[in-house]
Design an enzyme around this catalytic site. Structure first.
Site, PDB file in Angstrom:
ATOM      1  N   CYS A  87      61.817 -13.249  37.443  1.00 22.00           N
ATOM      2  CA  CYS A  87      62.377 -12.916  38.753  1.00 22.00           C
ATOM      3  C   CYS A  87      62.741 -11.435  38.793  1.00 22.00           C
ATOM      4  O   CYS A  87      63.208 -10.881  37.803  1.00 22.00           O
ATOM      5  CB  CYS A  87      63.633 -13.739  39.046  1.00 22.00           C
ATOM      6  SG  CYS A  87      63.388 -15.529  39.128  1.00 22.00           S
ATOM      7  N   GLN A  97      48.456 -24.358  43.454  1.00 23.00           N
ATOM      8  CA  GLN A  97      49.471 -23.577  44.150  1.00 23.00           C
ATOM      9  C   GLN A  97      50.827 -23.811  43.493  1.00 23.00           C
ATOM     10  O   GLN A  97      51.154 -24.915  43.084  1.00 23.00           O
ATOM     11  CB  GLN A  97      49.519 -23.944  45.628  1.00 23.00           C
ATOM     12  CG  GLN A  97      48.276 -23.560  46.409  1.00 23.00           C
ATOM     13  CD  GLN A  97      48.064 -22.051  46.506  1.00 23.00           C
ATOM     14  OE1 GLN A  97      48.983 -21.255  46.373  1.00 23.00           O
ATOM     15  NE2 GLN A  97      46.802 -21.641  46.723  1.00 23.00           N
ATOM     16  N   PHE A 134      35.651 -19.371  47.447  1.00 25.11           N
ATOM     17  CA  PHE A 134      36.653 -19.352  46.364  1.00 25.11           C
ATOM     18  C   PHE A 134      37.496 -20.618  46.470  1.00 25.11           C
ATOM     19  O   PHE A 134      38.721 -20.579  46.493  1.00 25.11           O
ATOM     20  CB  PHE A 134      37.527 -18.096  46.431  1.00 25.11           C
ATOM     21  CG  PHE A 134      36.759 -16.809  46.509  1.00 25.11           C
ATOM     22  CD1 PHE A 134      36.301 -16.198  45.351  1.00 25.11           C
ATOM     23  CD2 PHE A 134      36.486 -16.212  47.738  1.00 25.11           C
ATOM     24  CE1 PHE A 134      35.579 -14.998  45.419  1.00 25.11           C
ATOM     25  CE2 PHE A 134      35.773 -15.031  47.823  1.00 25.11           C
ATOM     26  CZ  PHE A 134      35.318 -14.415  46.663  1.00 25.11           C
ATOM     27  N   GLU A 166      32.530 -21.904  44.605  1.00 20.45           N
ATOM     28  CA  GLU A 166      33.524 -21.533  43.584  1.00 20.45           C
ATOM     29  C   GLU A 166      32.799 -21.121  42.313  1.00 20.45           C
ATOM     30  O   GLU A 166      31.831 -21.762  41.893  1.00 20.45           O
ATOM     31  CB  GLU A 166      34.465 -22.701  43.307  1.00 20.45           C
ATOM     32  CG  GLU A 166      35.367 -22.577  42.099  1.00 20.45           C
ATOM     33  CD  GLU A 166      36.266 -21.356  42.164  1.00 20.45           C
ATOM     34  OE1 GLU A 166      36.332 -20.630  41.156  1.00 20.45           O
ATOM     35  OE2 GLU A 166      36.894 -21.133  43.222  1.00 20.45           O
ATOM     36  N   CYS A 188      46.830 -13.395  47.757  1.00 24.91           N
ATOM     37  CA  CYS A 188      48.003 -13.202  46.908  1.00 24.91           C
ATOM     38  C   CYS A 188      48.236 -11.726  46.635  1.00 24.91           C
ATOM     39  O   CYS A 188      48.997 -11.372  45.718  1.00 24.91           O
ATOM     40  CB  CYS A 188      47.858 -13.978  45.601  1.00 24.91           C
ATOM     41  SG  CYS A 188      46.409 -13.514  44.613  1.00 24.91           S
TER      42      CYS A 188
END
Length: 400
Positions: A59, A237, A264, A284, A356
């Protein structure tokens, strides 16, 4: 106090930023930097919930309250778009709750008689022995101490091993890399550990590929209501809430499209979430993932064609893409430059782009917008809570 010392935002790597551009570690918007270098905490600076913060690299932003963390995600997306000369509607971020991470990569090493297990310190290789974690699902966190005991009997003093923990339909799945367990005693110990702690699977990769040492029944993850065989160390995920948010955004983006290309595609997070009546192509490059999706789609009798295809070296051509009413992109951090170049020449009416990495997304978005697409909206998703990692889903529509 001078307004020049007011923290007005958070930089990409997590430092607070003053109005005059100075970076201040562990500062939140609303804090004030004094002339002597001390920081007066403001209304958005919260006490970090974990005792390992800020040393643990898991974090970077536990000192931010939810409002300023959401603003950070929004600013990352808007800033990346602005750097490419783009403006779009950026929706309010959807944040995953604490203690919901169902997938994590950790490290372990021996220090004397003890085994330390956890995340590395930010910007270094120093390992933080995690005794508290506010991001991991409690089921996964409860395995850390037993894993220390297992590794204490088999981990050499000179070696660091990697562990991949994932929650699957059958329970926790663990892959340990760089560990040798050749002796009969070691093999029996691993099996007994997996049985005792209710693991779905325990795999060891000693450098020759993952080998399941315990798997009483085939391990699956359910995507779009379909159980999909899950390869050891596979991609999922990070949180159920994050997956749900991204799936909902993609469904909204593609609408009622009857023919969809999922590029993908991975294990089929989005392909299997589409209307079962739609014809879906899934491309993929990872062989294990696409084989899992192909078998799962076949058993579920989905109208799905799964192809093993390296979309970096051999992207779908514009002519192929013209056959689809919608395309879904979910590339790795590098983005989808080669595939987007073909999409830019195609007539596909709608694109749902999941990313992302806001920077590579914005680069690809510029290519699409310069070729006649409009960026309709962007939905940020904060499923890596309190980290500087930003995910998003966006909708592009072909104009004219």
């Amino acid at each position: 106090m001078s307004d020049s010392g007011l923290i007005v935002g958070v930089a990409a790597r997590g430092d607070g930023v003053t109005a005059d551009g100075r970076h201040v570690p562990l500062a939140a918007p609303g804090d004030v930097l004094r002339a002597d270098g001390s920081v007066v905490r403001g209304p958005h600076h919260q006490p970090p919930p974990c005792r390992h913060f800020p040393d643990c690299g898991g974090c970077q932003l536990q000192h931010l309250d939810d409002a300023s963390y959401a603003d950070f995600l929004t600013a990352r997306v808007s800033g990346a778009l602005a750097a490419q000369g783009l403006v779009a509607q950026v929706r309010a971020p959807i944040l995953s709750p604490p203690r919901t991470r169902r997938r994590a990569a950790l490290h372990a090493e021996r220090r004397g008689r003890q085994v330390h297990l956890g995340f590395t310190q930010g910007g270094s290789h120093r390992l933080i022995d995690v005794q508290q974690c506010e991001i991991l699902d409690p089921v996964l966190f409860s395995l850390l101490q037993p894993l220390r005991g297992l590794l204490a009997a088999h981990l050499p003093a000179s070696r660091r091993v990697n562990l991949h923990l994932t929650l699957t339909d059958q329970g926790p799945d663990i892959l340990v890399e760089q560990l040798k367990t050749d002796s009969l005693d070691a093999v029996e110990a691993v099996s007994a550990f997996a049985h005792r702690h209710g693991l779905a699977r325990l795999s060891i990769d000693d450098g020759m590929g993952a080998e399941a040492r315990w798997e009483p029944e085939p391990v699956t993850v359910t995507l779009g209501g379909v159980p999909v065989p899950f390869p050891a160390g596979g991609f999922l995920q990070a949180t159920p809430e994050g997956e749900a948010a991204l799936v909902a955004a993609v469904r909204e983006a593609v609408g009622g499209a009857a023919t969809i290309a999922d590029l993908f595609a991975g294990l089929g997070t989005f392909a299997l979430a589409m209307d079962p009546a739609a014809n879906v192509y899934a491309g993929e490059g990872a062989r294990d993932a696409i084989l899992s999706l192909k078998s799962a789609g076949g058993r579920a009798q989905r109208r799905l064609f799964a192809e093993h295809r390296d979309l970096f070296r051999r992207p779908l051509t514009a002519r192929e893409l013209d056959l689809f009413e919608a395309a879904i992109l979910d590339p790795p951090r590098a983005g989808a430059k080669e595939q987007v170049a073909e999409l830019a020449q195609a007539k596909t009416p709608v694109i749902a782009y999941v990313s992302c990495n806001p920077s590579t997304f914005a680069r690809d978005a510029k290519t699409l917008c310069e070729s006649g697409y409009r960026l309709d909206w962007v939905q940020p998703v904060g499923q890596f809570r309190w980290s500087t990692h930003v995910e998003l889903a966006a909708r592009f529509s072909r104009q004219g």
